[in-house]
Each structure stands twice: as C-alpha cells, then as structure tokens.
Design an enzyme around this catalytic site. Structure first.
Site, PDB file in Angstrom:
ATOM      1  N   ASP A 193      50.347  41.877  42.448  1.00 37.08           N
ATOM      2  CA  ASP A 193      48.974  41.231  42.240  1.00 37.08           C
ATOM      3  C   ASP A 193      48.588  41.528  41.142  1.00 37.08           C
ATOM      4  OD1 ASP A 193      46.132  41.495  42.294  1.00 37.08           O
ATOM      5  OD2 ASP A 193      45.564  42.635  44.638  1.00 37.08           O
TER       6      ASP A 193
ATOM      7  N   PHE B 185      43.789  48.162  45.012  1.00 36.91           N
ATOM      8  CA  PHE B 185      42.846  47.066  46.781  1.00 36.91           C
ATOM      9  C   PHE B 185      43.145  45.578  45.997  1.00 36.91           C
ATOM     10  CE2 PHE B 185      39.522  43.817  46.186  1.00 36.91           C
ATOM     11  CZ  PHE B 185      38.646  44.655  47.308  1.00 36.91           C
TER      12      PHE B 185
ATOM     13  N   LYS C 133      40.078  35.993  39.896  1.00 29.19           N
ATOM     14  CA  LYS C 133      38.905  36.499  39.437  1.00 29.19           C
ATOM     15  C   LYS C 133      39.282  35.671  38.023  1.00 29.19           C
ATOM     16  CE  LYS C 133      38.218  40.583  41.642  1.00 29.19           C
ATOM     17  NZ  LYS C 133      38.847  41.163  41.971  1.00 29.19           N
TER      18      LYS C 133
HETATM   19  C1  LIG Z   1      38.544  41.649  43.624  1.00 30.18           C
HETATM   20  C2  LIG Z   1      40.847  42.218  44.314  1.00 30.18           C
HETATM   21  C3  LIG Z   1      40.773  41.244  45.260  1.00 30.18           C
HETATM   22  C4  LIG Z   1      40.234  40.299  45.920  1.00 30.18           C
HETATM   23  O1  LIG Z   1      39.882  39.113  45.431  1.00 30.18           O
HETATM   24  P1  LIG Z   1      38.361  38.092  46.118  1.00 30.18           P
HETATM   25  O2  LIG Z   1      38.398  37.050  45.559  1.00 30.18           O
HETATM   26  O3  LIG Z   1      37.812  39.062  46.304  1.00 30.18           O
HETATM   27  O4  LIG Z   1      38.891  37.833  47.552  1.00 30.18           O
HETATM   28  C5  LIG Z   1      42.744  41.719  44.941  1.00 30.18           C
HETATM   29  N1  LIG Z   1      43.157  41.794  44.239  1.00 30.18           N
HETATM   30  C6  LIG Z   1      43.361  42.672  43.195  1.00 30.18           C
HETATM   31  C7  LIG Z   1      43.909  43.804  42.381  1.00 30.18           C
HETATM   32  C8  LIG Z   1      41.404  42.570  43.503  1.00 30.18           C
HETATM   33  O5  LIG Z   1      40.475  42.928  41.586  1.00 30.18           O
END
Ligand SMILES: *Cc1c(COP(=O)(O)O)cnc(C)c1O
Length: 381
Positions: A206, A121, A235
């Site tokens: 990420d 994700f 986050k």
């Molecule tokens: C939540 C998340 C995202 C997206 O972040 P947003 O602030 O909702 O755009 C991207 N990568 C990872 C691993 C995430 O957990």
C-alpha cells in the site's frame, strides 16, 4: 448547528487559499504547512504547472467514459509503471485502490487468506477496512470480509507462524502512516519477500501515503529492492484532485478482464491532467534527491535536538515522512494546538505521535524554521 454528519472532529479554522508551502485562513492568518493536506498536496498549493495543466484540460474535456481510448491514461500508466513492469487500473481514492487490489488478489489466486498487520491503515470500504487491523476502525460494523489474518508488524516470528500455502497475499505499508509513522525493518521486509516466493503468495504494498516521492524514492518499496506483485496509490498522485491507482505485474493484471472491475470516474481527465505533471515533476532524479537529503537532515536534526527531551520516546521516519513519539497522547494534543496558534500545522497519528508531512517542495531553510518551532514546543512540555 452543522448539517454535516460528524465523522470528523473539526477545528474551527477554515483555509481559503494556499500558495507554495503556506495556507491562509479566513482571517488571512498565514500557516506553514507540515501536513500537505495529510500527504496529498506534496507539491504545495497553487503550483503554476499543475494549475496550468488543470486549466487547459477544463477547456478541452472533463470526462470521457472508459468505453473509449484514453491516451492520457496510457501516458500516466506508463509514468507509473516502474519501467513497464506494471499495468495500471485507475480509480478515485486510496480505499478504492486497495479494494481493487484485494479483488485482484482473490481473482488471481482463487484463495482468500490475506495477511495484514496491526496498526495498518488501508481505507474505509468493507474490504479495505477489513484489511485495516485496528479495532477502532471495525467497531460496530458487524461481520467483516472473511479470510483476513492480523499479525504484529516487523515481527518475523509471528509472520512465519501464520503464512502457509493457503495464503493469497501479504499486504502492508513500507512505513505505516496512520499507525504512527512506523518504518518497516529492512530484515523483516527481506523475510516478507522470501516468504511470498516460498509460498507463492502475492506481495501487496500500500503506497497510498508513501508513494509519489514522499519517502525520497518514487515508491517506498524501491528503498529495499522489493518486487511487489501489486501496489496501490492515491493521496499524492493528484496533489489534491481525487485520483487513485492500482498497479499489478502483467501476469497478475491479466486476471482482470473486461467486466471484472470498473469505475465510472476512474482515470478522469481532470484528475489525470494533474497527475501527468505530478508524475513528471516527481520522477526527476534531482527532485527525489532533494527530498531524500532533506529527510535525512530533518531526522538527524530532530534526533539531535530532542535527544534528552524527557517527553520524547522515539524519533523516526523515512524521507519527508516523520514521527515524534511522545510519552502521552495529551502531550501530542498540546503540541499540535500550541503550534497551530503559532502558525505551524502538524498532525497527530496513533494518539501519541506527532506526525510531520511537509510538502516535498520545501526549502531547507523553511524546514528548519518549522523543526525549530516543534523542538521548542516539545521541550516546553
Ligand atoms: C489514506 C490512506 C488510505 C485511504 O485512502 P482514502 O483516499 O482516504 O480512501 C489507504 N492506505 C493508506 C496507507 C493511507 O494512508
């Protein structure tokens, strides 16, 4: 009737205040929070130092365009730079941070092939959504960005078959979060690093969910001695104030020049006033040690207590990022709603996983209290 576009299934509960690891709904019912607002409020709610920092900034200045110097941005960039190895670009979310990373990959390598992994994700914008290897995220949106190749996670053979000299980057999470709390294998990570060196492609991590202490090190890549060329944050970086960042090694970062990329709100003063305290508090060695030992305790405790629970397929995690895989998605829904009733908030990931993201400031006693409720509920299935 709601005037909101229904992009989320919402529960009919509204939280109106929070303190430490607890949330209170509009009827004043208290909840122990094992979600941290989905990995965001890692230092809990109503944190006196974060509140003070934000309040001070409110009276000074809210916003200053990126056309002028910002010593606040410089300071946070330095705090995030892993000993001055990385330079920072600030934005406002995880998707934006990954969008910046994907643009930088293309600009720096002048290649388009990016390898990402099943169940990953990375966000909801067109590039970050394309990087997200999940059909349910792509469905109905027509043609995606070109150049992306999806490979099974933790599969050395599959990755070897796809990587080549045309590859611009390999992009992944060290623990897949939304994908069901799946930690990467150490051996697989070693191969990823080696392949990036062999083929001259960029290693992109990420860290949007795993970064800022969640796994017991400041960044999750530090567990494995990885040397990412680029990594992304969001986050936990603002503890609830929207902020994101992309960090890149100096030679890669220099492919972005004035005009290459930008963001009106990126590096906003209100957000970074909070990030300043967050980065200071989380980089403390003792704090990280606390997270790490709590994580080890929790994982061992859950594995032990759930060893012969018939509905449990797997218990896994890293630091305070934990997943309990159950045999059926409906069992997860039952556990989540029963616990909600009892005043404990937990998450569902990838349909059949109970996901736990307790605030990093939790005590061992409160952690055990929550874990006991979870164990009891799973055993009762
Ligand atoms: C939540 C998340 C995202 C997206 O972040 P947003 O602030 O909702 O755009 C991207 N990568 C990872 C691993 C995430 O957990």
């Amino acid at each position: 009737m709601s005037d909101l576009i229904q992009t989320y299934n919402r529960l009919p509960i509204e939280f109106q205040s929070g303190d430490g690891i607890h949330l209170y709904d509009t009827t004043n019912k208290c909840y122990l929070d094992f979600t941290s607002g989905i990995g965001v409020c890692n230092l809990g709610y109503n944190h006196p130092k974060l509140n003070d920092s934000l309040k001070k900034q409110v009276d000074l200045l809210w916003h200053s365009p990126n056309l002028y110097d910002s010593s606040l941005q410089e300071e946070i960039a330095s705090n995030l730079s892993d000993n001055h190895q990385y330079k920072a670009f600030f934005c406002n979310s995880g998707a934006e941070a990954n969008e910046a990373a994907i643009k930088l990959v293309r600009k720096h390598t002048q290649k388009e092939k990016i390898i990402t992994f099943n169940q990953s994700f990375h966000g909801r914008t067109f590039a970050s959504m394309t990087a997200t290897a999940q059909a349910k995220v792509h469905d109905g949106f027509g043609s995606l960005l070109s150049g992306f190749h999806y490979v099974p996670y933790n599969d050395i053979h599959a990755l070897n078959n796809v990587v080549d000299h045309d590859t611009a980057a390999i992009m992944f999470e060290v623990v897949q979060g939304e994908g069901g709390v799946l930690p990467a294998d150490k051996e697989w990570l070693k191969v990823v690093q080696e392949l990036c060196e062999e083929y001259g492609c960029l290693l992109v991590v990420d860290e949007v969910q795993t970064g800022i202490g969640r796994t017991g090190t400041f960044y999750s890549y530090q567990h494995y001695g990885l040397q990412p060329d680029i990594f992304t944050l969001a986050k936990g970086l603002g503890n609830g104030v929207p902020v994101g960042a992309m960090l890149a090694k100096q030679d890669v970062a220099s492919s972005f020049t004035p005009g290459s990329h930008g963001s009106t709100f990126g590096g906003n003063r209100l957000a970074l006033s909070v990030s300043k305290e967050v980065t200071r508090l989380v980089s403390d060695t003792e704090f990280l040690q606390h997270v790490s030992s709590l994580g080890e305790f929790a994982l061992t405790y859950l594995k032990d207590q759930l060893a012969d629970a018939p509905h449990v397929k797997d218990v896994r995690g890293l630091g305070l990022m934990m997943g309990i895989e159950l045999t059926q998605p409906s069992d997860v829904s039952t556990v989540v709603s029963e616990l909600l009733e009892q005043g404990l908030l937990v998450l569902q990931a990838e349909s059949n996983v109970v996901r736990l993201l307790p605030p990093l400031i939790i005590s061992k006693e409160d952690l055990t209290k929550g874990l006991d409720l979870i164990v009891k509920e799973i055993k009762a299935l």
